[in-house]
Design an enzyme around this catalytic site. Sequence first.
Site, PDB file in Angstrom:
ATOM      1  N   ARG A 209      19.787  49.612  -4.632  1.00 29.72           N
ATOM      2  CA  ARG A 209      20.589  49.697  -3.428  1.00 29.72           C
ATOM      3  C   ARG A 209      20.273  50.990  -2.673  1.00 29.72           C
ATOM      4  O   ARG A 209      19.669  51.916  -3.208  1.00 29.72           O
ATOM      5  CB  ARG A 209      22.068  49.593  -3.734  1.00 29.72           C
ATOM      6  CG  ARG A 209      22.614  50.739  -4.531  1.00 29.72           C
ATOM      7  CD  ARG A 209      24.095  50.565  -4.727  1.00 29.72           C
ATOM      8  NE  ARG A 209      24.382  49.686  -5.863  1.00 29.72           N
ATOM      9  CZ  ARG A 209      25.598  49.265  -6.163  1.00 29.72           C
ATOM     10  NH1 ARG A 209      26.605  49.578  -5.392  1.00 29.72           N
ATOM     11  NH2 ARG A 209      25.809  48.526  -7.221  1.00 29.72           N
TER      12      ARG A 209
ATOM     13  N   PRO B 224      28.603  40.031   1.702  1.00 29.61           N
ATOM     14  CA  PRO B 224      29.766  39.788   2.576  1.00 29.61           C
ATOM     15  C   PRO B 224      30.898  40.759   2.253  1.00 29.61           C
ATOM     16  O   PRO B 224      31.247  40.945   1.090  1.00 29.61           O
ATOM     17  CB  PRO B 224      30.170  38.350   2.242  1.00 29.61           C
ATOM     18  CG  PRO B 224      29.015  37.759   1.510  1.00 29.61           C
ATOM     19  CD  PRO B 224      28.294  38.893   0.855  1.00 29.61           C
ATOM     20  N   GLU B 225      31.446  41.379   3.282  1.00 27.85           N
ATOM     21  CA  GLU B 225      32.573  42.290   3.108  1.00 27.85           C
ATOM     22  C   GLU B 225      33.750  41.744   3.924  1.00 27.85           C
ATOM     23  O   GLU B 225      33.682  40.639   4.431  1.00 27.85           O
ATOM     24  CB  GLU B 225      32.173  43.708   3.538  1.00 27.85           C
ATOM     25  CG  GLU B 225      31.002  44.260   2.718  1.00 27.85           C
ATOM     26  CD  GLU B 225      30.561  45.652   3.153  1.00 27.85           C
ATOM     27  OE1 GLU B 225      31.404  46.422   3.632  1.00 27.85           O
ATOM     28  OE2 GLU B 225      29.356  45.956   3.002  1.00 27.85           O
TER      29      GLU B 225
ATOM     30  N   LYS C 244      37.634  40.982  -0.609  1.00 23.21           N
ATOM     31  CA  LYS C 244      36.421  40.220  -0.321  1.00 23.21           C
ATOM     32  C   LYS C 244      36.444  38.834  -0.952  1.00 23.21           C
ATOM     33  O   LYS C 244      35.429  38.154  -0.982  1.00 23.21           O
ATOM     34  CB  LYS C 244      35.192  41.013  -0.799  1.00 23.21           C
ATOM     35  CG  LYS C 244      35.046  42.358  -0.080  1.00 23.21           C
ATOM     36  CD  LYS C 244      33.740  43.045  -0.410  1.00 23.21           C
ATOM     37  CE  LYS C 244      33.876  43.985  -1.567  1.00 23.21           C
ATOM     38  NZ  LYS C 244      32.650  44.790  -1.806  1.00 23.21           N
TER      39      LYS C 244
END
Length: 300
Positions: free
Chosen positions: A275, A2-3, A57
């Site tokens: 990532r 989540p950003e 965030k």
Amino acid sequence: MPELPEVEALATFLRERAVGRTIARIDVAAINAVKTFDPALTALYGAEITGASRHGKFLDVDVSGLHLITHLSRAGWLQWRDALPPAPPRPGGKGPIAVRVHLDDSSGFPPHEVASQLRGGPGFDLTEAGTQKRLAVYVVRDPVEVPGIARLGPDALAVSRDQLQALLADQRAQIKRAITDQTVLAGIGNAYSDEILHTARLSPFKIAAKLTEDELARLHDAIGTVLRDAVSRSVGQKAATLKAEKRSGLQVHARTGLPCPVCGDTVREVSFADRAFQYCPTCQTEGRELADRRLSRLLK
Ligand SMILES: [Zn+2]
């Protein structure tokens, strides 16, 4: 992960559904998720939720002057439930629930203990998928008591072009890293930095301090448009009743091998450890493919 847009959507959802309700009880299934002990979680019992907001965030639930703050980390989410099961989740269990917050059906009466135990009132779960448990919950009197909030740079949606220029002026890091550094600029992570750099037609490897006036203007415009568009899409999706990672409207992030919607080139990926990030060579790097090895200098 989540950003800014997703956390903003969760805060918006809580303003609509949770503000005005009273916290009945909080069940902690993942004891390591709770990072503070004074005030205790029980200090929130019987207190009314008076607001919900965002710091970078971090999600901030204002409970009559105390703050229940959550950092969802990479795999966390907030899941709203109209009727929570009254039995507490098993502490230390393998499930995704870290913390469950029970709310009263209507603020003040009937007595909150009775209501939540007999019927299972509304509330929300803070959940975390996967085995790496990094979701963090804090109860504080002032949000800046949370170290991660005290260190935040200005909010990405509030920064002017001059401010952005000043923030990046002494950043020797590559731009992808600089704009995802929360102490420089708050709110942007891996996904939206991919989108912002694509919209700004900038290589993720450009040195932040060396952007030209024109590049800086494109970057500032892209930060605003990409984040504002994503906030309105996320808010429209009622984030708190969805599963995590329900993003839409992305142009390059997580679209490796698909055509760039702007120019039709194939979206490429640079991967490193656990990532990866994506970019379009034609839009961003004058057609050059980026080598993975360069990423060691880019991401911690
Ligand atoms: Zn393209």
